[in-house]
Design a protein around this motif. Sequence first.
Motif, mmCIF file in Angstrom:
data_model
loop_
_atom_site.group_PDB
_atom_site.id
_atom_site.type_symbol
_atom_site.label_atom_id
_atom_site.label_comp_id
_atom_site.label_asym_id
_atom_site.label_seq_id
_atom_site.Cartn_x
_atom_site.Cartn_y
_atom_site.Cartn_z
ATOM 1 N N ASP A 1 -11.180 -2.608 -24.238
ATOM 2 C CA ASP A 1 -12.517 -2.937 -23.755
ATOM 3 C C ASP A 1 -13.073 -4.104 -24.587
ATOM 4 O O ASP A 1 -13.075 -4.040 -25.819
ATOM 5 N N LEU B 1 -15.345 -3.077 -27.277
ATOM 6 C CA LEU B 1 -14.684 -2.507 -28.454
ATOM 7 C C LEU B 1 -14.166 -3.623 -29.356
ATOM 8 O O LEU B 1 -14.293 -3.544 -30.580
ATOM 9 N N VAL C 1 -19.144 1.806 -26.632
ATOM 10 C CA VAL C 1 -18.175 2.014 -25.555
ATOM 11 C C VAL C 1 -18.346 3.437 -25.048
ATOM 12 O O VAL C 1 -18.924 4.296 -25.710
#
Length: 283
Positions: free
Chosen positions: A217, A220, A282
């Motif tokens: 992600d 992240l 996240v």
Amino acid sequence: MTQPDAPSPPAPLYSPARVRELLTRHGLRPTKSLGQNFLIDGNILRLIADAGGAAPGVPVLEVGPGLGVLTREIASRGAHVTALEKDERLKPVLAETLAGLGVNVVWGDALDFDYATLAPGTRVIANLPYYITGPLLARFMHAAPIVSATVLVQKEVGGRLAAHPGDDDYGFLSALAALHGTVRHVRDVPRGAFLPAPDVTSSVLRLDFDRSRPLPDPALLRFVEAALHHRRKTLRNNLRMTGLEGAAIDAALAGVGLRADVRAEDVPLSDLHALAARLGVVR
């Protein structure tokens, strides 16, 4: 009757004399601003091609082919080679050295190339220009068609790529590599293996990207980069610098089982991911 001596075979392309002759004949000098240090050690060239998986039918991407020395080694094994080269002064050189090998040379900046257009299963095998190593590696990691990258980099960069949490060299580049797959140190390469010799020792690294899992992600990645921005500061202080509230950070650290004074460089990626989830960075 004495037979005339047979003509001597041409010196191999990785012979220093042959490389100098090639450069002189084409009126060229290596350009420091482009990171042009040409690898001329035949043993190292063969080792890199072996470690990178150059084999018949394998799609291979090379960045910065230079004089085509490594390119020839890869293509001679039957790999389907695409080579990206920025320095158009090398056009007549590569036309000569790669003649008959079927190499697809793409002229342009490797930072502008669309790596998503490569054939699935592409392996990068390259002596990377030192000044853009980090940005190039990030592009390889994010390009789904690329499954591995066997690269020659500065030894210092190689140490960072292969480092683990708690190691002196651990930082965002180490974390980025681990989030995408695995890293293996193949061997160090002395300065004398290049023409001209660089100022530093180099290392051959192989990165294998796990394409069975989704790409990390982006949120992240930004979180991990911020967490490791000042590696020797406490993780709490690094996260405070991003604008997160101290109380929220303290609660998240406690929830993950981390000390309030833990240093960022000592925290495993799994804990950073859990911390990001607790902080709502996240899902």
